[in-house]
Write a protein that holds these residues in place. Structure first.
Motif, PDB file in Angstrom:
ATOM      1  N   PHE A  60       0.916  -1.137  -0.061  1.00  0.00           N
ATOM      2  CA  PHE A  60      -0.041  -0.046  -0.087  1.00  0.00           C
ATOM      3  C   PHE A  60       0.948   1.241  -0.072  1.00  0.00           C
ATOM      4  O   PHE A  60       0.544   2.429  -0.219  1.00  0.00           O
ATOM      5  CB  PHE A  60      -0.878   0.025   1.272  1.00  0.00           C
ATOM      6  CG  PHE A  60      -0.155   0.489   2.642  1.00  0.00           C
ATOM      7  CD1 PHE A  60       0.208   1.443   3.109  1.00  0.00           C
ATOM      8  CD2 PHE A  60       0.147  -0.756   3.338  1.00  0.00           C
ATOM      9  CE1 PHE A  60       0.548   1.693   4.043  1.00  0.00           C
ATOM     10  CE2 PHE A  60       0.735  -0.587   4.387  1.00  0.00           C
ATOM     11  CZ  PHE A  60       1.266   0.856   4.889  1.00  0.00           C
ATOM     12  N   LYS A  61       2.146   1.186   0.102  1.00  0.00           N
ATOM     13  CA  LYS A  61       3.032   2.386   0.470  1.00  0.00           C
ATOM     14  C   LYS A  61       2.802   3.060  -0.931  1.00  0.00           C
ATOM     15  O   LYS A  61       3.072   4.274  -0.733  1.00  0.00           O
ATOM     16  CB  LYS A  61       4.477   1.900   0.926  1.00  0.00           C
ATOM     17  CG  LYS A  61       4.644   1.212   2.096  1.00  0.00           C
ATOM     18  CD  LYS A  61       4.253   1.973   3.217  1.00  0.00           C
ATOM     19  CE  LYS A  61       4.821   1.416   4.547  1.00  0.00           C
ATOM     20  NZ  LYS A  61       4.280   0.069   4.989  1.00  0.00           N
ATOM     21  N   ASP A  62       2.743   2.576  -1.964  1.00  0.00           N
ATOM     22  CA  ASP A  62       2.554   3.316  -3.292  1.00  0.00           C
ATOM     23  C   ASP A  62       1.437   4.293  -3.254  1.00  0.00           C
ATOM     24  O   ASP A  62       1.926   5.207  -3.960  1.00  0.00           O
ATOM     25  CB  ASP A  62       2.207   2.272  -4.670  1.00  0.00           C
ATOM     26  CG  ASP A  62       3.557   1.321  -4.627  1.00  0.00           C
ATOM     27  OD1 ASP A  62       4.673   1.481  -4.134  1.00  0.00           O
ATOM     28  OD2 ASP A  62       3.416   0.245  -5.150  1.00  0.00           O
ATOM     29  N   GLY A  86      11.442  -2.003   4.709  1.00  0.00           N
ATOM     30  CA  GLY A  86      11.500  -2.523   3.452  1.00  0.00           C
ATOM     31  C   GLY A  86      10.526  -2.119   2.453  1.00  0.00           C
ATOM     32  O   GLY A  86      10.698  -1.492   1.411  1.00  0.00           O
ATOM     33  N   ASN A  87       9.058  -1.957   2.780  1.00  0.00           N
ATOM     34  CA  ASN A  87       8.213  -1.540   1.392  1.00  0.00           C
ATOM     35  C   ASN A  87       8.155  -0.010   1.627  1.00  0.00           C
ATOM     36  O   ASN A  87       8.043   0.404   0.217  1.00  0.00           O
ATOM     37  CB  ASN A  87       6.828  -1.973   2.105  1.00  0.00           C
ATOM     38  CG  ASN A  87       6.681  -3.460   1.996  1.00  0.00           C
ATOM     39  OD1 ASN A  87       7.340  -4.028   0.952  1.00  0.00           O
ATOM     40  ND2 ASN A  87       5.869  -4.193   2.740  1.00  0.00           N
ATOM     41  N   THR A  88       8.507   0.830   2.490  1.00  0.00           N
ATOM     42  CA  THR A  88       8.567   2.146   1.938  1.00  0.00           C
ATOM     43  C   THR A  88       9.664   2.367   0.849  1.00  0.00           C
ATOM     44  O   THR A  88       9.607   3.207   0.284  1.00  0.00           O
ATOM     45  CB  THR A  88       8.753   2.942   3.114  1.00  0.00           C
ATOM     46  OG1 THR A  88       7.480   2.746   4.147  1.00  0.00           O
ATOM     47  CG2 THR A  88       8.835   4.557   3.000  1.00  0.00           C
ATOM     48  N   VAL A 186      -0.965  -2.796  12.515  1.00  0.00           N
ATOM     49  CA  VAL A 186      -0.501  -1.404  12.882  1.00  0.00           C
ATOM     50  C   VAL A 186       1.156  -1.384  13.160  1.00  0.00           C
ATOM     51  O   VAL A 186       1.464  -2.327  13.916  1.00  0.00           O
ATOM     52  CB  VAL A 186      -1.008  -1.094  14.105  1.00  0.00           C
ATOM     53  CG1 VAL A 186      -0.571   0.419  14.611  1.00  0.00           C
ATOM     54  CG2 VAL A 186      -2.776  -0.879  13.801  1.00  0.00           C
ATOM     55  N   GLY A 187       1.721  -0.708  12.359  1.00  0.00           N
ATOM     56  CA  GLY A 187       3.204  -0.747  12.565  1.00  0.00           C
ATOM     57  C   GLY A 187       3.693   0.721  12.958  1.00  0.00           C
ATOM     58  O   GLY A 187       3.745   1.064  14.187  1.00  0.00           O
ATOM     59  N   ASN A 188       3.983   1.561  12.003  1.00  0.00           N
ATOM     60  CA  ASN A 188       4.345   3.019  12.360  1.00  0.00           C
ATOM     61  C   ASN A 188       2.863   3.623  12.282  1.00  0.00           C
ATOM     62  O   ASN A 188       2.894   4.973  12.780  1.00  0.00           O
ATOM     63  CB  ASN A 188       5.274   3.687  11.272  1.00  0.00           C
ATOM     64  CG  ASN A 188       6.225   4.541  11.842  1.00  0.00           C
ATOM     65  OD1 ASN A 188       6.350   4.448  13.158  1.00  0.00           O
ATOM     66  ND2 ASN A 188       6.653   5.399  10.992  1.00  0.00           N
ATOM     67  N   ALA A 189       1.788   3.203  12.219  1.00  0.00           N
ATOM     68  CA  ALA A 189       0.615   3.563  12.412  1.00  0.00           C
ATOM     69  C   ALA A 189      -0.041   4.739  11.413  1.00  0.00           C
ATOM     70  O   ALA A 189      -0.966   5.508  11.644  1.00  0.00           O
ATOM     71  CB  ALA A 189       0.216   4.212  13.872  1.00  0.00           C
ATOM     72  N   GLY A 190       0.731   4.970  10.509  1.00  0.00           N
ATOM     73  CA  GLY A 190       0.351   5.856   9.561  1.00  0.00           C
ATOM     74  C   GLY A 190      -0.783   5.465   8.547  1.00  0.00           C
ATOM     75  O   GLY A 190      -1.816   6.186   8.155  1.00  0.00           O
ATOM     76  N   ILE A 316      -5.101  -6.583   3.612  1.00  0.00           N
ATOM     77  CA  ILE A 316      -3.793  -7.314   3.245  1.00  0.00           C
ATOM     78  C   ILE A 316      -2.861  -6.489   2.721  1.00  0.00           C
ATOM     79  O   ILE A 316      -3.057  -6.045   1.494  1.00  0.00           O
ATOM     80  CB  ILE A 316      -4.341  -8.668   2.165  1.00  0.00           C
ATOM     81  CG1 ILE A 316      -5.244  -9.446   2.861  1.00  0.00           C
ATOM     82  CG2 ILE A 316      -3.210  -9.658   2.219  1.00  0.00           C
ATOM     83  CD1 ILE A 316      -5.286  -9.894   4.264  1.00  0.00           C
ATOM     84  N   THR A 317      -1.933  -5.708   3.572  1.00  0.00           N
ATOM     85  CA  THR A 317      -1.025  -4.734   3.206  1.00  0.00           C
ATOM     86  C   THR A 317      -0.149  -4.766   2.064  1.00  0.00           C
ATOM     87  O   THR A 317       0.272  -4.079   1.656  1.00  0.00           O
ATOM     88  CB  THR A 317      -0.494  -4.105   4.472  1.00  0.00           C
ATOM     89  OG1 THR A 317      -0.130  -5.183   5.174  1.00  0.00           O
ATOM     90  CG2 THR A 317      -1.636  -3.503   5.363  1.00  0.00           C
ATOM     91  N   GLY A 318       0.305  -6.242   1.888  1.00  0.00           N
ATOM     92  CA  GLY A 318       1.550  -6.258   1.042  1.00  0.00           C
ATOM     93  C   GLY A 318       1.791  -7.831   0.831  1.00  0.00           C
ATOM     94  O   GLY A 318       1.330  -8.600   1.159  1.00  0.00           O
TER      95      GLY A 318
END
Ligand SMILES: *Cc1c(COP(=O)(O)O)cnc(C)c1O
Length: 351
Positions: A60-62, A86-88, A186-190, A316-318
């Motif tokens: 989803f970072k895209d 990694g994904n960012t 939830v990771g960095n919560a953005g 499903i984020t990645g």
């Protein structure tokens, strides 16, 4: 210009001016897959999976990166920088390459899935690994981007959140309304911050009759919001959410409280079991962090939550393809046979 992508499709909802370049690598418009088999097994009404691994760099970072990079170009920036699990970094590197910018990425040594690192290398980013974790990498990047003419593209950059909120718009556009619950890692919560912003905006515009309860899940070894204090040495198999001091902590708590939802945690074993369930019941291969949403849903259902009449979306984020090491770790060996029909029939029980 192609009339696709997050910038073009949602330009009326994004901080876009006549000077903002509109371009796309094909991000957004990801599948929303209905999974009756899983819904039945878990005991919920309708279950949908939002497949963010279908974005161009596999996460989803895209969605956020395309907005952050467009604004960086508008501001005549020549370089972007981020800390990343990694994904960012994969996303930043790809969009920087497309736009002829320099991407500088800072990653924790040894704690990033190989597929993600491969992306950053192949897209041509400048990669710095540090002896430290994501939280330390982010602190360093904040200081460097404060001091030097480089644009920070972590989710502290508000344009990232703006882009990522478009996933909520897509869910409502497809379902015709908001779901009852949104389950999300939830990771960095953005991302939970962004989804909640998107749901609120569409609700206020009358495009949805309600707003979902936001159900965020951290990994047990990296659950600062659940415990109420930063975790100095976060640990989890789900490297994308291995974060001890989330940048958007306050916003994530607000999303939880305003929506009447919760932020809870799941163990690595629950995450890996959910990753397998996702693959074997829905045909969806998500990376471990992305399975934390489904793991959370399974956990609540086991706790006796009555979800029978609820419409649920799990983000499903990645994609799982970036981290096949983790996925194959406990896979049983498969049969090795001679190239012979009879032997193979025997092995299949047909002989
Ligand atoms: C970044 C990421 C997350 C965590 O999202 P946050 O916005 O940091 O909370 C979860 N899953 C995947 C696959 C990610 O890349």
């Amino acid at each position: 210009m192609l009339k696709t992508g997050v910038l073009y499709r949602y330009k009326d909802f994004l901080p876009i001016t006549p000077q903002t370049p509109l371009f796309s690598l094909g991000e957004g418009d990801t599948p929303l897959v209905k999974c009756d088999q899983l819904a039945q097994e878990i005991g919920c009404g309708e279950l949908y999976l939002k497949l963010e691994g279908c974005n161009p760099t596999g996460s989803f970072k895209d969605r956020g990166m395309v907005v952050a990079v467009a604004k960086a170009l508008e501001e005549k920036s020549q370089a972007i920088m981020c800390a990343s699990t990694g994904n960012t970094s994969a996303s930043a590197a790809a969009y920087a390459a497309y736009c002829n910018l320099t991407a500088m990425i800072v990653v924790p040594e040894g704690k990033i899935a190989l597929g993600k690192l491969a992306q950053a290398i192949v897209y041509g980013a400048e990669i710095l690994t540090i002896e430290g974790n994501f939280d330390q990498a982010l602190q360093i990047v904040r200081e460097l981007t404060d001091k030097h003419p480089v644009t920070l593209v972590n989710s502290l950059n508000p344009h990232r959140i703006e882009g990522q909120k478009t996933a909520s718009f897509e869910i409502i556009d497809i379902l015709g309304d908001a779901p009852d619950y949104l389950f999300i890692p939830v990771g960095n919560a953005g991302n939970i911050t962004a989804y909640w912003k998107g749901f609120k905006e569409y609700y206020e515009l009358g495009k949805a009759s309600k707003r979902p309860e936001m159900m965020g899940f951290q990994a047990e070894g990296a659950a600062p919001i659940v415990h109420g204090h930063p975790i100095e040495k976060p640990e989890t198999v789900a490297t994308a959410i291995r974060i001890g001091n989330p940048a958007s902590w306050q916003q994530a708590s607000a999303a939880r409280d305003e929506s009447g939802g919760l932020i809870d945690m799941v163990s690595d074993a629950e995450i890996l079991a959910a990753q397998k369930l996702l693959a074997t019941r829905a045909g969806v291969f998500g990376e471990p962090a992305s399975a934390a949403s489904l793991a959370g849903l399974v956990k609540l259902s086991r706790q006796g939550w009555d979800l029978a009449k609820k419409t649920i979306v799990c983000v499903i984020t990645g994609t799982g393809l970036k981290d096949t090491d983790t996925a194959l770790k406990d896979a049983p060996p498969f049969l090795q046979l001679p190239a012979n029909v009879k032997e193979i029939e025997k092995a299949l029980g047909w002989g």
